[in-house]
Motif scaffolding. Structure first.
Motif, PDB file in Angstrom:
ATOM      1  N   GLN A 237      16.700  18.122  23.093  1.00 47.61           N
ATOM      2  CA  GLN A 237      16.218  18.281  21.719  1.00 47.61           C
ATOM      3  C   GLN A 237      17.333  18.043  20.709  1.00 47.61           C
ATOM      4  N   ASN A 238      18.532  18.534  21.045  1.00 49.87           N
ATOM      5  CA  ASN A 238      19.664  18.310  20.139  1.00 49.87           C
ATOM      6  C   ASN A 238      19.944  16.825  19.978  1.00 49.87           C
ATOM      7  N   GLU A 239      19.829  16.106  21.109  1.00 57.39           N
ATOM      8  CA  GLU A 239      20.049  14.665  21.034  1.00 57.39           C
ATOM      9  C   GLU A 239      18.988  13.992  20.167  1.00 57.39           C
ATOM     10  N   GLU A 240      17.720  14.426  20.374  1.00 56.26           N
ATOM     11  CA  GLU A 240      16.655  13.881  19.539  1.00 56.26           C
ATOM     12  C   GLU A 240      16.873  14.232  18.076  1.00 56.26           C
ATOM     13  N   LEU A 241      17.259  15.508  17.850  1.00 53.20           N
ATOM     14  CA  LEU A 241      17.518  15.920  16.468  1.00 53.20           C
ATOM     15  C   LEU A 241      18.664  15.113  15.857  1.00 53.20           C
ATOM     16  N   HIS A 242      19.686  14.863  16.692  1.00 50.11           N
ATOM     17  CA  HIS A 242      20.807  14.074  16.186  1.00 50.11           C
ATOM     18  C   HIS A 242      20.343  12.670  15.798  1.00 50.11           C
ATOM     19  N   GLN A 243      19.508  12.084  16.662  1.00 44.73           N
ATOM     20  CA  GLN A 243      18.978  10.764  16.335  1.00 44.73           C
ATOM     21  C   GLN A 243      18.115  10.814  15.075  1.00 44.73           C
ATOM     22  N   GLN A 244      17.255  11.862  15.011  1.00 46.05           N
ATOM     23  CA  GLN A 244      16.422  11.997  13.811  1.00 46.05           C
ATOM     24  C   GLN A 244      17.282  12.208  12.568  1.00 46.05           C
ATOM     25  N   GLN A 245      18.354  12.998  12.749  1.00 41.79           N
ATOM     26  CA  GLN A 245      19.243  13.240  11.609  1.00 41.79           C
ATOM     27  C   GLN A 245      19.887  11.937  11.142  1.00 41.79           C
ATOM     28  N   GLU A 246      20.286  11.118  12.128  1.00 40.63           N
ATOM     29  CA  GLU A 246      20.869   9.835  11.754  1.00 40.63           C
ATOM     30  C   GLU A 246      19.845   8.962  11.034  1.00 40.63           C
ATOM     31  N   GLU A 247      18.593   8.981  11.563  1.00 40.37           N
ATOM     32  CA  GLU A 247      17.551   8.204  10.904  1.00 40.37           C
ATOM     33  C   GLU A 247      17.285   8.739   9.496  1.00 40.37           C
ATOM     34  N   ILE A 248      17.224  10.085   9.400  1.00 41.80           N
ATOM     35  CA  ILE A 248      16.993  10.687   8.080  1.00 41.80           C
ATOM     36  C   ILE A 248      18.130  10.343   7.125  1.00 41.80           C
ATOM     37  N   THR A 249      19.357  10.393   7.678  1.00 48.90           N
ATOM     38  CA  THR A 249      20.513  10.052   6.834  1.00 48.90           C
ATOM     39  C   THR A 249      20.411   8.611   6.344  1.00 48.90           C
ATOM     40  N   ALA A 250      20.035   7.718   7.291  1.00 45.96           N
ATOM     41  CA  ALA A 250      19.894   6.310   6.898  1.00 45.96           C
ATOM     42  C   ALA A 250      18.785   6.147   5.863  1.00 45.96           C
ATOM     43  N   GLN A 251      17.640   6.848   6.105  1.00 51.33           N
ATOM     44  CA  GLN A 251      16.542   6.777   5.143  1.00 51.33           C
ATOM     45  C   GLN A 251      16.956   7.372   3.798  1.00 51.33           C
ATOM     46  N   ARG A 252      17.710   8.480   3.880  1.00 48.96           N
ATOM     47  CA  ARG A 252      18.161   9.096   2.627  1.00 48.96           C
ATOM     48  C   ARG A 252      19.068   8.152   1.851  1.00 48.96           C
ATOM     49  N   ASP A 253      19.987   7.520   2.603  1.00 44.99           N
ATOM     50  CA  ASP A 253      20.886   6.581   1.924  1.00 44.99           C
ATOM     51  C   ASP A 253      20.091   5.428   1.307  1.00 44.99           C
ATOM     52  N   ALA A 254      19.099   4.927   2.105  1.00 45.37           N
ATOM     53  CA  ALA A 254      18.274   3.833   1.574  1.00 45.37           C
ATOM     54  C   ALA A 254      17.472   4.313   0.365  1.00 45.37           C
ATOM     55  N   LEU A 255      16.962   5.557   0.472  1.00 46.19           N
ATOM     56  CA  LEU A 255      16.191   6.097  -0.644  1.00 46.19           C
ATOM     57  C   LEU A 255      17.078   6.311  -1.870  1.00 46.19           C
ATOM     58  N   ASN A 256      18.288   6.824  -1.618  1.00 47.26           N
ATOM     59  CA  ASN A 256      19.206   7.004  -2.751  1.00 47.26           C
ATOM     60  C   ASN A 256      19.521   5.671  -3.410  1.00 47.26           C
ATOM     61  N   HIS A 257      19.717   4.679  -2.543  1.00 49.39           N
ATOM     62  CA  HIS A 257      19.987   3.346  -3.099  1.00 49.39           C
ATOM     63  C   HIS A 257      18.797   2.837  -3.907  1.00 49.39           C
ATOM     64  N   ALA A 258      17.593   3.037  -3.314  1.00 52.27           N
ATOM     65  CA  ALA A 258      16.390   2.609  -4.035  1.00 52.27           C
ATOM     66  C   ALA A 258      16.215   3.398  -5.327  1.00 52.27           C
ATOM     67  N   LEU A 259      16.508   4.726  -5.232  1.00 51.59           N
ATOM     68  CA  LEU A 259      16.391   5.543  -6.444  1.00 51.59           C
ATOM     69  C   LEU A 259      17.388   5.100  -7.505  1.00 51.59           C
TER      70      LEU A 259
END
Length: 519
Positions: A237-259
């Motif tokens: 689960q930690n590994e999945e969470l880490h992957q999700q966190q990385e995806e969320i971070t990437a999405q957040r960065d993309a969203l911040n850029h879009a914002l």
């Protein structure tokens, strides 16, 4: 130790039972022998019992009963001593009362004493010294009784004593040597049994503890397996969470850029709209322009957005004042574009095409908007509603023509309404043949205040019941303020609308109300 103490208690219990049985046996033997023993022996040897003898017998019986009651009620071990003493006393008295004269009587005497000694030896269950004390007591009592009541000499009994004493001693010794080894063996067996019992108990306890330890070990092993499985699951689960966190971070960065891009575009758009507002404001007439022709006038103009679809227009030409209040289709940027088209076309119609009547001006405006937006070839339906007046101060006349928007005026505390033509400007309305906008001419003979407006004021929601302000309330408000100075009227209109909207209602449309007074 507890087991040893328990066996010792059992030993003392058995010991007490034995002495208690002995005591009961001796008691009933006394009860049978005392009343009958002495008289029977006396009758056999023709020696009636003396008075002293009967008294002694009676006292012994009474004492025996009392001792037995004590032993029964209070469990007094000492009663067996008393019973033994009674028997010894009985044997001695029986012998003396019979006055031994033959071998049969001697034999009976000796047997009686041996029986008493054997009975007395039971006392060895308490202490050996007690048995010897009973023997000594018996010998002394025989000697005393012989001295007091017998006419024979001591020599007659020396041989008898020599027989009685060894027998008594042998009886005591026999009980002693049989009892002590038995007791020692018994106690040793008790101790061994206790030790064995404790060992067995400890062995059982150890076995039980071993079983408990094995069970606990199995439980611990099972728990370890469970914990390991949970740990593996947590790691997964930690590994999945880490992957999700990385995806969320990437999405957040993309969203911040879009914002950021959106914010920049929003700033650009807002900047452009603000610039458009400045342009729109530049196209609208200023108060300085209007006050020369209308000393008493006001314009209450409140855009819903940065730019407005409502606009007001004023032109002075040849001592004639041209004034209008228009409401374009939509609001915001689309409405602002329409308003600028309307302002430019009105300026061209009056200044270039030299139209002078409101109806003519609206007709040309309608034709111009339809042509500019190519509404004959497209589905574009944009347009505007407008109320337009041409004021001649010299002749004191006011001409009015309206496309959907009426004209209100108040004179002598009476409000009048001139209805507009039911056709807007532009909009590809497709009504077929159109007769044109109707022109109305009014002559001012008394102070009169004229009001031109869009529908934003009357259609605004507010109040406790969240309803529209409505035209009738606007008319009543005009009746109340028409005689006040123009700027005061504007302030009343503004405050009334703010109070009506309150803090819970948003402005739904552009608001425009204009007023001018003629004397």
């Amino acid at each position: 130790m507890k087991i040893i103490e328990e066996h010792l208690r059992q030993w003392h219990t058995e010991e007490y039972k034995l002495t208690r049985k002995s005591s009961n046996l001796l008691f009933w033997l006394n009860m049978l022998l005392f009343p009958f023993g002495t008289p029977v022996l006396g009758y056999m040897f023709q020696e009636p019992a003396s008075t002293q003898m009967n008294i002694i017998v009676g006292l012994v019986m009474i004492a025996s009963v009392i001792a037995h009651i004590l032993e029964k009620k209070y469990e007094w071990k000492g009663t067996i001593y008393i019973h033994i003493i009674y028997l010894l006393t009985f044997a001695t008295l029986g012998y003396i009362a019979a006055v031994v004269q033959n071998k049969l009587l001697i034999t009976i005497y000796v047997l009686a004493n041996i029986t008493n000694y054997i009975a007395g030896a039971v006392v060895v269950f308490w202490k050996t010294s007690h048995s010897f004390a009973v023997c000594i007591y018996s010998l002394l009592l025989n000697f005393l009784m012989f001295s007091l009541f017998s006419t024979h000499t001591i020599d007659n009994y020396v041989g008898l004593w020599a027989l009685v004493i060894p027998v008594a001693g042998c009886s005591v010794a026999l009980n002693w040597f049989k009892y002590n080894p038995f007791k020692a063996n018994f106690l040793m067996n008790i101790q061994l049994a206790a030790v064995n019992g404790e060992l067995i108990t400890k062995q059982h306890e150890i076995s039980r503890q071993n079983l408990d330890l094995q069970r606990q070990q199995r439980e611990i092993t099972e728990q370890n397996y469970i914990l390991q499985a949970k740990q593996d699951e947590i790691e997964s689960q930690n590994e999945e969470l880490h992957q999700q966190q990385e995806e969320i971070t990437a999405q957040r960065d993309a969203l911040n850029h879009a914002l950021q891009e959106l914010h920049k575009k929003s700033e650009d758009v807002t900047s452009s709209i603000n610039y458009a507002r400045r342009i729109q404001k530049a196209l609208l007439p200023t108060r300085e322009d209007m006050i020369k022709f209308f000393p008493e006038h006001f314009v209450f103009f409140r855009a819903r957005d940065i730019v407005s679809g409502d606009f007001f227009w004023f032109v002075e030409k040849d001592n004639m004042g041209y004034i209008a209040a228009a409401d374009c289709t939509g609001h915001g940027v689309p409405g602002a574009f329409m308003s600028m088209i309307g302002v430019e076309m009105l300026n061209e119609i009056v200044n270039t095409k030299n139209a002078t009547t409101p109806a003519t001006i609206l007709t040309l405006l309608n034709s111009g908007v339809t042509k500019a937006l190519k509404q004959a070839e497209t589905d574009n339906k944009d347009g505007m509603d407008i109320a337009l007046c041409v004021v001649d101060k010299q002749s004191k006349t006011v001409q009015y023509a309206g496309a959907m928007n009426p004209l209100y005026y108040v004179c002598q505390d009476e409000l009048h309404e001139i209805k507009a033509t039911k056709r807007g400007i532009g909009g590809h309305q497709g009504y077929g043949a159109f007769a044109g906008y109707e022109n109305h001419t009014l002559t001012v003979t008394a102070p009169t205040t004229f009001y031109l407006f869009s529908d934003g004021y009357a259609d605004q929601f507010g109040g406790k019941e969240n309803k529209k302000f409505m035209s009738r309330n606007m008319k009543n408000l005009f009746l109340q303020i028409w005689q006040q100075p123009a700027l005061d009227q504007k302030e009343v209109l503004k405050q009334t609308m703010l109070d009506w909207m309150g803090v819970t209602h948003k402005q739904i449309d552009d608001i425009l109300v204009m007023g001018f007074k003629m004397e």
